[in-house]
Design an enzyme around this catalytic site. Sequence first.
Site, PDB file in Angstrom:
ATOM      1  N   GLY A   1      -5.497  -2.525   8.638  1.00  0.00           N
ATOM      2  CA  GLY A   1      -5.115  -1.425   9.518  1.00  0.00           C
ATOM      3  C   GLY A   1      -5.015  -1.818  10.977  1.00  0.00           C
TER       4      GLY A   1
ATOM      5  CG  ASP B   1      -2.136  -0.743   1.172  1.00  0.00           C
ATOM      6  OD1 ASP B   1      -2.333  -1.416   0.152  1.00  0.00           O
ATOM      7  OD2 ASP B   1      -2.942  -0.683   2.130  1.00  0.00           O
TER       8      ASP B   1
ATOM      9  N   GLY C   1      -0.398  -3.547   3.983  1.00  0.00           N
ATOM     10  CA  GLY C   1      -0.998  -2.216   3.970  1.00  0.00           C
ATOM     11  C   GLY C   1      -0.250  -1.296   4.903  1.00  0.00           C
ATOM     12  CB  SER C   2      -1.264   0.110   8.150  1.00  0.00           C
ATOM     13  OG  SER C   2      -2.567   0.219   7.621  1.00  0.00           O
TER      14      SER C   2
ATOM     15  N   GLY D   1      -3.526  -7.127   8.040  1.00  0.00           N
ATOM     16  CA  GLY D   1      -2.894  -7.299   9.343  1.00  0.00           C
ATOM     17  C   GLY D   1      -1.467  -7.801   9.292  1.00  0.00           C
TER      18      GLY D   1
ATOM     19  NE  ARG E   1      -4.574 -22.368  11.154  1.00  0.00           N
ATOM     20  CZ  ARG E   1      -3.715 -23.361  10.938  1.00  0.00           C
ATOM     21  NH1 ARG E   1      -4.046 -24.371  10.143  1.00  0.00           N
ATOM     22  NH2 ARG E   1      -2.527 -23.345  11.490  1.00  0.00           N
TER      23      ARG E   1
ATOM     24  CE  LYS F   1      -6.736  -0.900  -0.309  1.00  0.00           C
ATOM     25  NZ  LYS F   1      -6.908  -2.354  -0.379  1.00  0.00           N
TER      26      LYS F   1
END
Lengths: 192, 294
Positions: B153, B24, B235-236, B214, B165, B81
């Site tokens: 995030g 990101d 991402g973050s 995550g 899973r 996005k």
Amino acid sequence: MKKVGVLALQGDFEAHSRALARAGAEPVLARATSDLDRLDGLVIPGGESTTMLKLMNAEGMVQPLVVFGQKRPIFGTCAGAILLASEVTHPAQQSLGLMDLTVERNAYGRQIDSRVAHVTPEPDFAQRTQPGDLEAVFIRAPIIRRVGANAKVLVAYQGDPVLVEQGRHLVATFHPELSSDSRVHELFVSKL
Amino acid sequence: MYLDDTFRVKVGLAEMLKGGVIMDVTNAEQALIAEKAGATAVMALERVPADIRKEGGVARMAPISKIREIMHTVSIPVMAKARIGHFMEARILEALGVDYVDESEVLTPADEEHHIDKRAFKVPFVCGARNLGEALRRIAEGAAMIRTKGEAGSGNIVEAVRHMRTIQKEMKQLTVLGKEELVAESKKLQAPLELVEHVAQTGKLPVPNFSAGGIATPADAALVMQLGAEAVFVGSGIFKSDDPEARARAIVKAATYFNDPQKLLEASEELGIGMHGIDISKLQESELLQTRGW
């Protein structure tokens, strides 16, 4: 059965492994210099050439790959073709320089310009494999802008070389590993 | 349905991204850091998910000038996005020439009933999923790549693990069922029988299956790859850490060497403190991003 390494730093190495198995070779994933031992040949797959270069440099694989290519055949598709070339443009970047070619990256444009084309191979390709048109899947593909005197063009598309052989090495700017036709992989396996 | 040439070209690009990291970025400077670190692609967005979470408000498609600047700066694929159901944001991104559109739960949904009809586009789409039914519904709509939703995030891998899973388990279960059981399963999954049968035969989705939501460390990336992810989105996790460049490089290394603990140790050693992160159980239901989309 010939053992063919598939450089698995990043990219569509699984698709190549399947294609090699269809062409009658035993695929082996290669991620480190020590994995290059005892291989009869190597495939550098499609993917992002910048990412592969970063990882090759970080792992000290550039020189060992050049040395490998001085003895054994390497087949590069798309990013692999970029890495095998002697000169890369748009933008310029480091390469293994095993084939006398100038390759321009992303030369057809962006993803919306990616396409499946049907091409007629040169007679030499048909003689060494089977006759008939070939499906060519181009994904953000490069264009080979110059081929050296020792290179042989086996397939062209829109006037540009897309499958080129030079000595023991072979490059395609398209992705034969994404088609069900295994002739290009068979040709490579026949060179081992 | 899903094997025509246009769709194969869309899936083809996802194939090329396997074993890599999609990062990101919010501007050209970050995109350059990502490319130099070895990202296979960048995802352009207005704010990273951690900031969207903190600042609130409506999260939309990134400003065009920013995306264009990123496209001019890097040579790797650029994704962007669009809001769930916002097919006009997607049309604009397609006209701009981005390489992939992420119809993303991270942005504020534009339609609470309909996802984008992704088959109508030439640009390929990636969509998030928490389970097999959701993944197959997105593929039926034309998505050429699936990623776990995770909890964007949060800097917390627990949701991405749960989703990966779940998808893997549900796929394995299909492989042992008989034909008539697949019909019942298709109804339960609310997904087309044709796609359910494909999964039952191959044990895999008909498109590449990546992980997102995550991932903050090399170990996180290796974990989801071990669980079946074929590539990762971060991402973050990178630009909200103290050491974006080193962390980006380390996560790239982890995605390649996910099966080599020694290499993962080396990758982890180079790092400082990761993003702070959130305990998911402390979030209100309304604060979850993963429940957007259906």
